[in-house]
Design an enzyme around this catalytic site. Sequence first.
Site, PDB file in Angstrom:
ATOM      1  N   GLU A 206       0.470 -10.261  -0.736  1.00 48.38           N
ATOM      2  CA  GLU A 206      -0.928 -10.706  -0.689  1.00 48.38           C
ATOM      3  C   GLU A 206      -1.482 -10.896  -2.096  1.00 48.38           C
ATOM      4  OE1 GLU A 206      -3.267  -9.927   2.855  1.00 48.38           O
ATOM      5  OE2 GLU A 206      -2.375  -7.922   2.869  1.00 48.38           O
TER       6      GLU A 206
ATOM      7  N   ALA B 115       0.831  -1.196   0.000  1.00 51.62           N
ATOM      8  CA  ALA B 115       0.000   0.000   0.000  1.00 51.62           C
ATOM      9  C   ALA B 115       0.868   1.250   0.000  1.00 51.62           C
ATOM     10  CB  ALA B 115      -0.916   0.005   1.219  1.00 51.62           C
TER      11      ALA B 115
ATOM     12  N   GLY C 130       1.136  -5.846   0.844  1.00 50.31           N
ATOM     13  CA  GLY C 130       0.077  -6.137  -0.105  1.00 50.31           C
ATOM     14  C   GLY C 130       0.579  -6.747  -1.400  1.00 50.31           C
TER      15      GLY C 130
END
Length: 276
Positions: free
Chosen positions: A123, A69, A120
């Site tokens: 992810e 992010a 992220g």
Amino acid sequence: MQPSSSPELSVSIPQEHTLLLALNRPLQRNAITPDLTREIAHVLDWFDNEPSLWVAVLTGEGDMFCAGADLKSWHASQSSNVTTEQQDIASSPHGFAAISRRRTSLKPIIAAVNGPAYGGGVEIILNCDLVVASTDAVFGLPEVKRGVVAAQGAIPRLTRVAGHQLASEMLLLGSTITALEARDKFRFINIVTSPAEVLPTALALARTITSNSPDAVQSTKEGLLIAQRVGNVDEAVASHALSAAGGRVWSGRNVKEGLAAFVEKRIPKWTNPAKL
């Protein structure tokens, strides 16, 4: 018609039936903003509904895959309501970058990890179907070092593939691992190759996928998704067999073409699958 996109997301069709998405914020380490998330979601929604596109490849421009992010953007947008972030995570239909918990797409997504991936970025990778990584790539889930949590799918996915203790090693320590460790120890990388060969290798995998029946590939991916959410084998098999994508396999043109090509000893000529 291909949807328009901003300079922060490169969208192209480099070979037949293949969509290539490249995160294009190299000066910001390809960090994801809310606007970029919405843009990725828009393009992937179009991809899901475009019959002529059968597989997507995701990579990053520059020497970074994705730093996670954009913390500056996130910090600036945070609400004083402490429950907002929890509600946003719980209600997000597709997770981080519109990919980390994307469950609606029956088309394979291949990650071409050209460089480091953090937070992220990892992810995203954990929800891709195949992953090719550069020998220069490293992977980390440092959220606990920033006072936040890898809450967009990494915890259950990493636990499933690596087991509780190895998942804890990345998640609780915030440790960084190499591409070889990600492949051999943590088991979420398929292929590790030289930096120059990452994208060509990913595109070669895409060509292998598109040499197969798109109906069969998409139904098979649906079976994989069902297996993740249904623990009972008989229930998973029944749900898969009775699904719309499963029905399309047996009623579509491509199953007839595949059998005919086998009998006639020729390469099948697949057609775009019917819309579900």
